[in-house]
Write a protein that holds these residues in place. Structure first.
Motif, mmCIF file in Angstrom:
data_model
loop_
_atom_site.group_PDB
_atom_site.id
_atom_site.type_symbol
_atom_site.label_atom_id
_atom_site.label_comp_id
_atom_site.label_asym_id
_atom_site.label_seq_id
_atom_site.Cartn_x
_atom_site.Cartn_y
_atom_site.Cartn_z
ATOM 1 N N ASP A 90 0.831 -1.207 0.000
ATOM 2 C CA ASP A 90 0.000 0.000 0.000
ATOM 3 C C ASP A 90 0.869 1.264 0.000
ATOM 4 O O ASP A 90 1.588 1.533 0.972
ATOM 5 C CB ASP A 90 -0.903 -0.031 1.227
ATOM 6 N N TYR A 91 0.797 2.056 -1.080
ATOM 7 C CA TYR A 91 1.577 3.289 -1.186
ATOM 8 C C TYR A 91 1.070 4.386 -0.264
ATOM 9 O O TYR A 91 1.745 5.403 -0.091
ATOM 10 C CB TYR A 91 1.559 3.791 -2.621
ATOM 11 N N ARG A 92 -0.102 4.229 0.323
ATOM 12 C CA ARG A 92 -0.617 5.257 1.224
ATOM 13 C C ARG A 92 0.154 5.278 2.547
ATOM 14 O O ARG A 92 0.138 6.284 3.260
ATOM 15 C CB ARG A 92 -2.096 5.032 1.504
ATOM 16 N N LYS A 93 0.833 4.186 2.857
ATOM 17 C CA LYS A 93 1.590 4.102 4.102
ATOM 18 C C LYS A 93 2.975 4.720 3.926
ATOM 19 O O LYS A 93 3.480 4.833 2.815
ATOM 20 C CB LYS A 93 1.706 2.644 4.541
ATOM 21 N N ARG A 94 3.586 5.089 5.027
ATOM 22 C CA ARG A 94 4.910 5.718 4.969
ATOM 23 C C ARG A 94 5.949 4.789 4.357
ATOM 24 O O ARG A 94 6.794 5.203 3.577
ATOM 25 C CB ARG A 94 5.367 6.118 6.370
#
Length: 308
Positions: A90-94
């Motif tokens: 998931d690219y939304r996570k850091r």
């Protein structure tokens, strides 16, 4: 053949699959070169994990008319099958990571391909972003053009291996000013074990070419060692909507010889000692809205009429 489903179901947000078959021919004279088939099965889960399983294959033998480097000659290619996978979190996570691998086998004894790639990415905050990529491509007992023996092409059995390291650092000063720096080192080499001549029917035959250094029979003169070390810096300024100025600086070392280094670290240290080049460029993009010009012209005409 293609299938796509955009409606979420089970634990998936999206799923798709495809299978493609193609047949290639030389344009002139019209001659068969290869049959090729590829396919994939992919999905994105509800936790935004990207999953892809893929394959490609040449199910029949074919001919390559360009590999011999001599007009009118051809090289007979071999059947193979390769399977692989790719995952992306998931690219939304850091912190996120991409990873993939592939393994392929040929009908030739001992000839195979094994590739893999890993790429972690870390978003420190709203301004800093770091991305690193390492990939390794490995072709063992590969067959291909090596050199010329007089006017005759010489083919060889070789191990062709490449390493790619890329570090990208992105920084945003503000919404209209940003900077991107990319450091990249590529090392690719081919080490030859055996040499062949090329028969008229495209098969491999015997050759009197030895290709070895008279002082060292373990070192082939046909070996190739290629290095590329580059640093690219881009500064971007958006000075009005649709208009920007980009400043670019590039540092590069490009070197090729037949001295294959012992390992990646030794090769990198050797590359940094080579001559380098620098280049600077500036690009300006200005967005001109023709409708605004027409509108201003029309307003001026109305104003002049009102003055009358």
């Amino acid at each position: 053949m293609l299938f796509r489903s955009y409606k979420p179901f089970w634990k998936l947000n999206k799923a798709w699959s495809s299978v493609t078959f193609s047949r290639s021919n030389l344009y002139f004279p019209r001659t068969f070169t290869s049959n090729y088939i590829e396919g994939e099965l992919g999905a994105i889960t509800k936790k935004f994990l990207y999953i892809n399983v893929n394959f490609d294959s040449k199910p029949t033998r074919g001919y390559d008319f360009f590999e011999p480097r001599v007009s009118g000659m051809k090289f007979q290619t071999y059947r193979y099958f390769r399977g692989g996978f790719f995952l992306s979190s998931d690219y939304r996570k850091r912190l996120a990571i991409d990873a993939g691998s592939g393994y392929g086998i040929y009908e030739n004894d001992g000839r195979y391909v094994f590739n893999w790639r890993v790429s972690p990415r870390f978003r420190l905050n709203d301004k800093w972003m770091f991305t690193y990529v390492y990939s390794r491509q490995q072709h063992f007992n590969d067959l291909g053009f090596a050199t010329f023996n007089g006017n005759d092409p010489v083919f060889g059995r070789r191990d062709a291996i490449s390493h790619t390291n890329v570090l990208t650092v992105a920084f945003a000063f503000n919404p209209v000013n940003s900077m991107n720096v990319r450091f990249r080192h590529y090392w690719g080499y081919s080490s030859y074990h055996e040499f062949f001549g090329l028969n008229n029917d495209g098969s491999l035959g015997v050759t009197d070419y030895t290709g070895y250094n008279a002082e060292n029979n373990d070192f082939s003169l046909a070996n190739r060692n290629f290095n590329s070390l580059t640093v690219d810096l881009f500064y971007r300024w958006i000075f009005r909507p649709g208009s920007e100025m980009i400043f670019a600086w590039k540092y590069a070392i490009i070197h090729e010889d037949n001295q294959v280094q012992a390992n990646l670290l030794t090769d990198f240290n050797s590359t940094t000692q080579m001559p380098f080049s620098n280049s600077v460029s500036v690009r300006l993009i200005y967005f001109l809205d023709y409708r605004m010009l027409r509108s201003e012209e029309h307003t001026s005409e109305l104003q002049s009429h009102s003055d009358l």
